[in-house]
Write a protein that holds these residues in place. Structure first.
Motif, PDB file in Angstrom:
ATOM      1  N   VAL A 127       0.837  -1.197   0.000  1.00 47.12           N
ATOM      2  CA  VAL A 127       0.000   0.000   0.000  1.00 47.12           C
ATOM      3  C   VAL A 127       0.877   1.254   0.000  1.00 47.12           C
ATOM      4  N   GLU A 128       1.981   1.196   0.742  1.00 45.61           N
ATOM      5  CA  GLU A 128       2.821   2.381   0.926  1.00 45.61           C
ATOM      6  C   GLU A 128       3.908   2.550  -0.131  1.00 45.61           C
ATOM      7  N   HIS A 129       3.812   1.840  -1.249  1.00 46.27           N
ATOM      8  CA  HIS A 129       4.868   1.939  -2.261  1.00 46.27           C
ATOM      9  C   HIS A 129       5.068   3.352  -2.818  1.00 46.27           C
ATOM     10  N   PRO A 130       4.048   4.243  -2.812  1.00 50.05           N
ATOM     11  CA  PRO A 130       4.283   5.572  -3.397  1.00 50.05           C
ATOM     12  C   PRO A 130       5.398   6.376  -2.735  1.00 50.05           C
ATOM     13  N   VAL A 131       5.634   6.186  -1.414  1.00 50.59           N
ATOM     14  CA  VAL A 131       6.680   7.004  -0.795  1.00 50.59           C
ATOM     15  C   VAL A 131       8.052   6.649  -1.366  1.00 50.59           C
ATOM     16  N   THR A 132       8.261   5.370  -1.686  1.00 49.99           N
ATOM     17  CA  THR A 132       9.522   4.978  -2.310  1.00 49.99           C
ATOM     18  C   THR A 132       9.624   5.533  -3.719  1.00 49.99           C
ATOM     19  N   GLU A 133       8.506   5.505  -4.447  1.00 48.23           N
ATOM     20  CA  GLU A 133       8.508   6.084  -5.794  1.00 48.23           C
ATOM     21  C   GLU A 133       8.834   7.570  -5.750  1.00 48.23           C
ATOM     22  N   MET A 134       8.332   8.269  -4.745  1.00 46.94           N
ATOM     23  CA  MET A 134       8.521   9.713  -4.671  1.00 46.94           C
ATOM     24  C   MET A 134       9.976  10.090  -4.394  1.00 46.94           C
ATOM     25  N   ILE A 135      10.702   9.268  -3.621  1.00 43.91           N
ATOM     26  CA  ILE A 135      12.087   9.646  -3.312  1.00 43.91           C
ATOM     27  C   ILE A 135      13.089   9.068  -4.311  1.00 43.91           C
ATOM     28  N   THR A 136      12.664   8.097  -5.118  1.00 45.34           N
ATOM     29  CA  THR A 136      13.594   7.492  -6.081  1.00 45.34           C
ATOM     30  C   THR A 136      13.281   7.837  -7.533  1.00 45.34           C
TER      31      THR A 136
END
Length: 459
Positions: A295-304
């Motif tokens: 569910v929380e994958h967007p935070v990784t997408e946002m920083i990478t």
């Protein structure tokens, strides 16, 4: 790359996968229950197949209906999203038997990692640190008491086949253990059809830190850094951020390297997450591996800047990993909060209903993943997640301020509808959280305090 993918899910994750497919030129088909006939995913997909009534077991958990839908539309692959059948090894095997690519790890790998005792044994062989406790299931209450006496209280009794925060009981002393052991076994049997449990030391004051991984079928893998998921209620996450705050660079790198080593040793492929508990002295212990998009994958997408669903699709299609570790350059801070249709003032009870107003926030570096819209009827049949608000900023203080601003803008209203936004604001205002000094007990601490004593920092 595939010509057509069947999306075997609903809600915001169905839309997330659908958009990724469209960007890659892949046609989409979605399955839907009678309750989701008017959903955004159904409207936007190239094709849609009704597979059953609202009840999950007769629709989104109906493997035979989903496979038949895939065959009907001529899909080459099935993306399970998260939840439902996303970590069901039997479903992955059924897909393979019907000539469909399951977008996830091989069934045998999923099976080994889904069983917590098996996963613990695999990770111990790979050299990952485990919390003190039993590796194999404990067959009797007496055996559980022996383990607890050896590692020391408090302990936690866990279902070997558990998941989603279910099948766990914290025990503070020996007098509570026999009843907790029996209750957890019974709950595990009812929920998972498997009553095996194990016992480990409960790490007081620990943080929940996880590592996002991408691994292909050619032996390549990369980690995409850490996330902190310690803001939880009943083991269900409410706020997540990347990278994990107040964690030394050395510890963060060590956790990430351990996670990648463990996943590759188990033959993992696809997008997955290795979860750890980190104590106040930054000693870390393996918790579990999730074999799906989180569910929380967007935070990784946002920083990478890396689209994880794009990578999932390429890996499943047999393409060698398009990234090397040197290509992963995290930058800044991203924070996500889940907006659930629940009433925090009534024990987070679900509050389904019609959304008369639904105006998500906008502005720079603000992302909202949702399937909601004005006029949408949020039913009582499924998970209460309505939206995920995700923000990015160069530093954590600005990210927190940006998230507060975004939540202030979010306008959701309907008869009887309540959301978790007021409670998330309490989390964001907590002094320990603002400093990055908090643990998995934060939500319980906030719930134990008087909500009327809470004052907004900017009021």
């Amino acid at each position: 790359m595939f010509e057509k993918v069947l999306i075997a899910n609903r809600g915001e994750i169905a839309l997330r996968v659908l958009r990724a497919c469209r960007e890659l030129g892949v046609r989409t088909a979605v399955v839907y229950s009678a309750a989701d006939a008017d959903s955004a995913a159904v409207r936007l997909a190239d094709e849609a197949v009704r597979i059953g009534p609202p009840a999950s077991r007769r629709s989104y958990l109906n493997a035979a209906a989903i496979v038949e839908a895939a065959r009907q539309v001529g899909a080459q692959a099935v993306h399970p999203g998260y939840g439902f059948l996303s970590e069901d090894a039997d479903f992955a095997e059924i897909c393979a038997d019907n000539g469909l690519t399951f977008i996830g790890p091989p069934p045998e790998v999923m099976s080994a990692l889904a069983d917590k005792s098996s996963a613990r044994a695999l990770m111990r062989r790979a050299g990952l640190p485990l919390p003190p406790g039993s590796v194999a299931p404990v067959p009797t209450a007496a055996a559980a008491a022996e383990v607890a006496a050896e590692v020391g209280y408090p302990v936690i009794v866990k279902a070997a086949a558990g998941g989603g925060g279910r099948g766990m009981t914290v025990v503070s002393g020996p007098a509570e253990l026999p009843r907790a052991y029996a209750r957890t076994r019974a709950a595990a049997q009812a929920a998972f059809g498997d009553d095996r449990v194990y016992v480990e030391r409960y790490l007081t004051g620990a943080r929940h830190v996880e590592v996002q991984l991408l691994c292909d079928s050619h032996g390549n893998g990369v980690h995409l850094g850490t996330r902190d998921c310690s803001v939880q209620r009943r083991h269900q996450k409410l706020v997540e951020e990347a990278p994990a705050p107040a964690l030394s660079a050395g510890t963060g790198e060590a956790i990430a390297e351990c996670a990648l080593r463990g996943a590759l040793s188990a033959g993992f492929t696809g997008a997955g997450t290795v979860e750890f508990l980190v104590d106040p002295d930054e000693r870390f212990h393996f918790l579990e591996i999730n074999c799906r998009i989180q569910v929380e994958h967007p935070v990784t997408e946002m920083i990478t800047g890396i689209d994880l669903v794009h990578e999932q699709l390429h890996i499943a299609a047999g393409v060698p990993l398009r990234l090397r570790q040197a290509d992963v350059r995290p930058h800044g801070v991203a924070i996500e909060c889940r907006v659930n249709v629940e009433d925090p003032e009534r024990g987070f009870a679900p509050t389904p209903g019609r959304l008369d107003r639904f105006v998500p926030p906008g502005g720079p570096f603000t992302r909202v993943d949702t399937h909601g819209h004005a006029g949408y009827v949020f039913g009582p049949y499924y998970d209460s997640l309505l939206a995920k608000v995700v923000v990015w900023a160069p530093d954590r203080e600005l990210a927190l301020n940006r998230l507060e601003r975004a939540l202030d803008e979010f306008d959701i209203a309907g008869p009887g509808v309540r959301t978790t936004i007021p409670f998330v604001r309490r989390v964001l205002d907590d002094a320990g959280f603002r400093k990055g000094r908090y643990c998995t007990g934060l939500v319980d601490q906030l719930l134990a305090g008087p909500s009327d004593a809470h004052h907004r920092r900017h009021s």
